[in-house]
Design an enzyme around this catalytic site. Structure first.
Site, mmCIF file in Angstrom:
data_model
loop_
_atom_site.group_PDB
_atom_site.id
_atom_site.type_symbol
_atom_site.label_atom_id
_atom_site.label_comp_id
_atom_site.label_asym_id
_atom_site.label_seq_id
_atom_site.Cartn_x
_atom_site.Cartn_y
_atom_site.Cartn_z
ATOM 1 N N ASN A 9 0.879 -1.178 0.000
ATOM 2 C CA ASN A 9 0.000 0.000 0.000
ATOM 3 C C ASN A 9 0.911 1.221 0.000
ATOM 4 O OD1 ASN A 9 -1.783 2.068 0.495
ATOM 5 N ND2 ASN A 9 -2.290 1.421 2.591
ATOM 6 N N TRP A 10 1.080 1.801 -1.169
ATOM 7 C CA TRP A 10 2.015 2.934 -1.275
ATOM 8 C C TRP A 10 1.491 4.187 -0.564
ATOM 9 C CZ3 TRP A 10 3.859 3.149 -7.123
ATOM 10 C CH2 TRP A 10 4.608 1.993 -7.410
ATOM 11 N N LYS A 11 0.185 4.210 -0.297
ATOM 12 C CA LYS A 11 -0.453 5.431 0.247
ATOM 13 C C LYS A 11 -0.172 6.593 -0.696
ATOM 14 C CE LYS A 11 -0.215 3.375 4.751
ATOM 15 N NZ LYS A 11 -0.294 3.529 6.196
ATOM 16 N N HIS A 94 -9.677 1.504 4.515
ATOM 17 C CA HIS A 94 -8.428 1.689 5.254
ATOM 18 C C HIS A 94 -8.690 2.658 6.407
ATOM 19 C CE1 HIS A 94 -4.377 2.845 6.304
ATOM 20 N NE2 HIS A 94 -3.979 1.735 5.716
ATOM 21 N N GLU A 96 -7.129 5.051 7.509
ATOM 22 C CA GLU A 96 -6.881 6.470 7.194
ATOM 23 C C GLU A 96 -8.093 7.075 6.485
ATOM 24 O OE1 GLU A 96 -3.135 5.816 5.243
ATOM 25 O OE2 GLU A 96 -2.247 5.272 7.173
ATOM 26 N N GLU A 165 -5.827 -4.639 10.389
ATOM 27 C CA GLU A 165 -4.807 -3.611 10.592
ATOM 28 C C GLU A 165 -5.106 -2.835 11.871
ATOM 29 O OE1 GLU A 165 -2.712 -2.572 6.600
ATOM 30 O OE2 GLU A 165 -4.337 -1.164 6.972
ATOM 31 N N GLY A 171 2.139 2.410 10.681
ATOM 32 C CA GLY A 171 3.130 3.472 10.533
ATOM 33 C C GLY A 171 3.821 3.860 11.830
ATOM 34 N N SER A 209 2.956 -2.020 10.343
ATOM 35 C CA SER A 209 4.394 -2.100 10.603
ATOM 36 C C SER A 209 4.964 -3.491 10.336
ATOM 37 C CB SER A 209 4.717 -1.641 12.029
ATOM 38 O OG SER A 209 4.334 -0.287 12.209
ATOM 39 N N GLY A 230 2.654 -1.129 4.257
ATOM 40 C CA GLY A 230 2.748 0.292 3.931
ATOM 41 C C GLY A 230 4.191 0.697 3.689
ATOM 42 N N GLY A 231 4.814 1.272 4.705
ATOM 43 C CA GLY A 231 6.164 1.824 4.587
ATOM 44 C C GLY A 231 7.168 0.903 3.909
HETATM 45 P P1 PGA Z 1 2.533 0.330 7.589
HETATM 46 O O1 PGA Z 1 1.092 0.571 6.891
HETATM 47 O O2 PGA Z 1 3.049 -0.964 7.052
HETATM 48 O O3 PGA Z 1 3.361 1.520 7.141
HETATM 49 O O4 PGA Z 1 2.299 0.303 9.049
HETATM 50 C C1 PGA Z 1 0.213 -0.486 6.662
HETATM 51 C C2 PGA Z 1 -1.068 0.059 6.089
HETATM 52 O O5 PGA Z 1 -1.508 1.125 6.509
HETATM 53 O O6 PGA Z 1 -1.656 -0.568 5.171
#
Ligand code: PGA
Length: 247
Positions: A9-11, A94, A96, A165, A171, A209, A230-231
């Protein structure tokens, strides 16, 4: 045994130049991978990544989808549009988007339905906040979030991917332990079993994470069928190490 799925997930990250380097490296490193892999990219880059992944096993995903088919919905992107760009997965709900864009359980369920109607697999995200975990409400929260999607989609629920999640792990560098994650995944699996005879077919991903160092122990849990990353999906070496751990 079903193949594990590792989805990036590049966001809201990337640029034409950075995407090119990243996708090329991932495609090169993917040869012989035993799991399925996907990258969920910002909408403006779908065409670019569609071209870059051509001929490889790397699947393309979006980070959101409208619940509407077309019309006066400024800023929205529909499932038929995503389909034209070879999109296989769309993240829905998600945290967010729930947090910053006011998405409700019902909106998320409608988005999952819109994706399924056009042959796109929704990656339905559920997860509790830190306050909810500390208050002892984890199960209640994730079950409520998934129940809305089950209710709106009936037997088609066997076609979705679920991602657990925990919001406090996203993050933050603070990962759920394999045991904590497995416990919630088992709850979600039981809920799916009550809704469909094909619950074992549903991939339940862990996200929050996940990285090259902790992926193997999380992925070893019986109900963890992959990861939403994500990251660590923005660095090809890290992402490929997670893919290798899922093999
Ligand atoms: P993260 O994000 O791996 O940076 O914690 C995961 C996500 O939000 O899908």
């Amino acid at each position: 045994m079903k193949k594990k799925l590792i989805a990036g997930n590049w966001k809201m990250n990337g640029s034409l130049a950075a995407n090119q380097a990243l996708v090329r490296a991932v495609v090169d490193g993917l040869h012989g991978a035993a799991c399925q892999a996907a990258v969920c990219v910002p909408a403006p880059y779908l065409a670019q990544v569609q071209a870059l992944r051509q001929g490889s096993a790397l699947e393309l995903g979006a980070q959101d989808v409208s619940r509407h088919e077309q019309g006066a919905y400024t800023g929205e992107v529909s499932a038929p549009m995503l389909k034209e760009f070879g999109v296989r997965y769309a993240i829905v709900g998600h945290s967010e988007r729930r947090q910053y864009h006011g998405e409700t359980d019902e909106t998320v369920a409608e988005k999952a339905k819109a994706a399924l109607a056009h042959g796109i697999t929704p990656i339905v995200c559920v997860g509790e906040t830190l306050a909810e975990r500390e208050g002892g409400y984890t199960e209640e929260v994730v079950k409520r979030q998934l129940a809305a999607v089950v209710h709106a989609n009936g037997p088609c629920i066997s076609e979705v991917v679920v991602a657990y999640e925990p919001v406090w792990a996203i993050g933050t560098g603070r990962t759920a332990t394999p045991e904590q994650a497995q416990q919630v995944h088992a709850v979600l699996r039981a809920q799916l079993r009550a809704a469909t005879t094909h619950a074992d077919r549903v991939a339940i991903l862990y996200g929050g994470s996940m990285n090259a160092a902790n992926a193997a122990s999380l992925l070893a849990q019986p109900d963890i069928d992959g990861g939403l990353i994500g990251g660590a999906s923005l660095k090809s070496a890290d992402f490929l190490q997670i893919i290798a751990a899922a093999g």
